[in-house]
Write an enzyme that holds these catalytic residues in place. Sequence first.
Site, PDB file in Angstrom:
ATOM      1  N   VAL A 295       0.836  -1.199   0.000  1.00 24.45           N
ATOM      2  CA  VAL A 295       0.000   0.000   0.000  1.00 24.45           C
ATOM      3  C   VAL A 295       0.873   1.253   0.000  1.00 24.45           C
ATOM      4  CG1 VAL A 295      -1.631   1.352   1.361  1.00 24.45           C
ATOM      5  CG2 VAL A 295      -1.991  -1.095   1.047  1.00 24.45           C
ATOM      6  N   GLU A 300      -0.719   6.863  -3.745  1.00 20.14           N
ATOM      7  CA  GLU A 300      -2.094   7.327  -3.665  1.00 20.14           C
ATOM      8  C   GLU A 300      -2.182   8.846  -3.700  1.00 20.14           C
ATOM      9  OE1 GLU A 300      -0.452   7.388   0.378  1.00 20.14           O
ATOM     10  OE2 GLU A 300      -0.494   5.915  -1.204  1.00 20.14           O
ATOM     11  N   ASP A 342      -4.158  31.617 -35.647  1.00 20.89           N
ATOM     12  CA  ASP A 342      -4.738  32.587 -36.567  1.00 20.89           C
ATOM     13  C   ASP A 342      -4.018  33.921 -36.397  1.00 20.89           C
ATOM     14  OD1 ASP A 342      -6.678  30.804 -37.425  1.00 20.89           O
ATOM     15  OD2 ASP A 342      -8.076  31.379 -35.850  1.00 20.89           O
ATOM     16  N   ASP A 652     -11.642  29.988 -34.964  1.00 23.90           N
ATOM     17  CA  ASP A 652     -12.885  30.613 -34.535  1.00 23.90           C
ATOM     18  C   ASP A 652     -14.080  30.206 -35.391  1.00 23.90           C
ATOM     19  OD1 ASP A 652     -12.288  31.970 -36.848  1.00 23.90           O
ATOM     20  OD2 ASP A 652     -11.710  33.820 -35.852  1.00 23.90           O
ATOM     21  N   ASP A 656     -13.181  25.709 -38.895  1.00 23.81           N
ATOM     22  CA  ASP A 656     -11.960  25.458 -38.135  1.00 23.81           C
ATOM     23  C   ASP A 656     -12.138  24.301 -37.163  1.00 23.81           C
ATOM     24  OD1 ASP A 656     -10.574  27.530 -39.293  1.00 23.81           O
ATOM     25  OD2 ASP A 656     -11.145  28.993 -37.772  1.00 23.81           O
ATOM     26  N   ASN A 718       9.570   5.390  -1.496  1.00 26.10           N
ATOM     27  CA  ASN A 718       8.927   4.080  -1.394  1.00 26.10           C
ATOM     28  C   ASN A 718       9.866   2.951  -1.793  1.00 26.10           C
ATOM     29  OD1 ASN A 718       6.749   5.548  -0.656  1.00 26.10           O
ATOM     30  ND2 ASN A 718       5.376   4.804  -2.246  1.00 26.10           N
ATOM     31  N   ASN A 746       3.569   6.588   5.178  1.00 22.93           N
ATOM     32  CA  ASN A 746       2.909   6.766   3.891  1.00 22.93           C
ATOM     33  C   ASN A 746       1.918   7.927   3.919  1.00 22.93           C
ATOM     34  OD1 ASN A 746       2.496   5.801   1.188  1.00 22.93           O
ATOM     35  ND2 ASN A 746       0.493   5.080   1.850  1.00 22.93           N
ATOM     36  N   THR A 749       4.305  11.526   5.750  1.00 25.74           N
ATOM     37  CA  THR A 749       5.375  12.134   4.946  1.00 25.74           C
ATOM     38  C   THR A 749       5.067  12.099   3.456  1.00 25.74           C
ATOM     39  OG1 THR A 749       6.611  10.077   4.760  1.00 25.74           O
ATOM     40  CG2 THR A 749       7.081  11.465   6.646  1.00 25.74           C
TER      41      THR A 749
END
Length: 910
Positions: A295, A300, A342, A652, A656, A718, A746, A749
């Site tokens: 985990v 996450e 344009d 525009d 287009d 990790n 987890n 920190t």
Amino acid sequence: MAETQYSERAHPETEPAVDWHARSLEETYEELETSEAGLDSQEAADRLDRYGPNEVETEAGASALRIFLEQYTSVLIWVLIVAAAVMAGIGELIDAGVIAGIVVLITLFGFVQDYRAEQSIQALEEMSTTYAMARRDGEKTEIDATRVVPGDVIFVESGDVVPADARVIESSNLRVDESALTGESVSVAKTPETITEDVTIAERENVLHKDTVVERGSGIAVVVETGSETEIGQIATAIEEAEERDTPFQAELDRLGKIIAGAVIGIVTVIGITELVIGDTEPVQVFMTAVAVAVSAVPEGLPAVVTLSLALGARRMAEQNALVRRLPIVEALGSVDVICTDKTGTLTEEEMTVTRLAANREIYEVTGTGYDTDGEIRHDGEGVNAERVGELLRCGMLCNNVELGRREDRDDESASGDGELTYLGDPTEISLFVAGRKAGFDHEDLRERYPRVGEVEFTSDRKRMTTLHETPDGDHVAYTKGAPEVVLERCTREYVDGEFVDLTDERRAELERRNELFAEDALRVMAFAFQPNGPETVSEDDEQDLVFLGLQGMLDPPRPEVAGALEGCLNAGIDVVMITGDNATTARAVGREIGLESARVVTGLELEEMSDEELADVVEDVDVFARTSPEHKTRILKMLQSKGHTVAMTGDGVNDAPAIKNADVGVAMGIRGTDVTEQASDIVLLDDNFATIRDAVRQGRRIFDNVRKFVNYFLSANGAHVLLLFSGIMSGAGLVMTPIMFLWINVVTDGIPALTLGVDPEADDVMERPPRPPGEGVITERIMSSIGGIAILITATLLPLFYYYNQVVGDLVLAQTMVFTAFVFMAIARIGAIRTRYGLGPFSNNRWLLLAIAITLTLQLLVLYTPLSVLFGVTPLAFGHWLQIGLVVAVFSILMAGFVALQDRYFDRY
């Protein structure tokens, strides 16, 4: 019969479209079962029920439920959901609740931002409601344009938006701006005459098209198609069928999620088998530890950081007049390496301005820009009496159909005729009108003293216009304006300081050269002439023996901020390509003025003559495409994409929209853009300004930097989790930390401080480095080396600490507590080191980071020195223990600095 006909017409796949331009008015009335008298209310209501509202069927806005469910399409989100379910299954309800809470937070972030963007788009659409004047029950009646039906007889005049496709019945100097549909910048004169040939949409002069704008004059027409059966509706339908594509960043996150999911399974399997085979820990404890580490290996926080960064970036962009329709597109803009833009209104002000005059065989400058009347006539840097060029400017104001009026918001019940002062008419004529006002001419007084008594209107074939006026003394004067070559060939004399001078061949050549010089400076040039003793009536035959008055040169000035924005893009390694309908000379001059030094200008005609292979050879060397159509845009886009470029495309007009839909980042104009174009886009520029695109690129790059910081930090930390645990098991030292310690690190920190990296300011060089290569993802070789290197350094410094207290001192709880606490401080040091590489102070310029670190340290102290210590299985630390932790963290920081310096020798900075 009528019902059968209309039923077939409502399904174009069963019957070809009707060529309304090729039908006489009698045939049109018969087909539509109507007449010049229009429809009665009951028949109109019946037809409205039969064919539905006169609306283009664009993609329906996403519902709140759909927007919410789309937040759960990420692989990472589902990894977190599975992890929460596993933790709940083994009884760790607190940990399961924490993970579930993170999932809810992530999805709410994304939902709120996406929902707000969708609501803003819908608000823009509601603001564009139009009205139509139709003949109902024999009377002119104003109705909502959505209630117009085939067979209605409608009235249009200057400033109106055409409500539906309609066959012209009557016209009076009727000119329509069809650029939104055809891309043609010049307005089209409309007449009732039947056209028997097979012609393009742009050449159907007897048909009005939905959502085009009446530039001047008035007319009556019978509606032939509504809603999705109109030309604009058919384009919108084709756009809806285009496949939605994930942004490069969405694809990268999905790939990263799959990699991490596979790694998690591997981690659980390896650690579990190893501990069960060679260790003596209880199987349940082994399983819980493996799940805890797995985990903790799942980032996450990554979706939360991404969503937070994108949401904040989108909010900043909204404050800078860019509305983001999909959050991930913010980052995609940061990876763009070509912007196709344009010219009119995006690079320029879209307010034609007369800047130069040629009269009396002299050149005069006109100061001021746009439609502001603050300005003066200057010669050699000195102001001059405007009467020196008075006849030239008077001609420009009188041979002119511009009206000065006020517009009100139809929905404003408090409107009282005091709406915004505005000019109604052709932009070129407006510029002549404004030039005259700068010279002090009062248009109302001028038109009162010189009332118009005749006109020969401008057409694309004639390229000129003549108006006849009665003078204050009862005589007549005729004023003519038009293309220089057309007007000059009809002049025999020239007006110089109040005198009539013969126009010699040498003088004609000088004027032709002056016209060329004006054009080379990006000026659109018009010539002016008059007949001081004009006829009592005027016709085309009277446009002879004219007296030449001079030239007026006008331009659509570049926006003042564009040059700096363009330079910023070029410095950032982003190529800017101007695609315009203007001629090559004007396009080249505008490009030169804003800093777009083109090695080659390619026109639409040249583009059509090129094969795909020939275009592929030159497309990367062309900065300016001139005289292009919307179809050319799509071809240019696809060719650039085939060469590996990430392309942003602006537009525009309706035509287009296909190019915008297929671009990596589609950018629509919010002011000039149509609803169809906005629906096809990813971003809507509320100010139509190129500089806003530059600012969006900066935001995109900042966001990606922040995501990369987080990934670097999280995965390297990790990696240390896994290596530290695995090394302890393999060495026989045991579990260096308990499962709840891993989960706490987890959350505390990797969760709280790491999330604040998403609001980090941009690096100093964010717009000085080249775009990321197309194949480069979030995880680079440098980050991969960090994952392994930092994991080794943390393990190398913490494992001896654990061994000493566990084996020498003989206190497993104290050993785990020391490693647990030291790891928290090492993680904070790691954040500082990563930020330093981006030109930021270790912990400066981000007050949220400082607050997060303070919260983290406070929570860690609460775990150590409150009854929570029992839950976490830790023991309070003495002062000596803190000194040892400080020494270990210092050693780690020194080693990390050396490792980073070593990385700098072999890898790019980021």
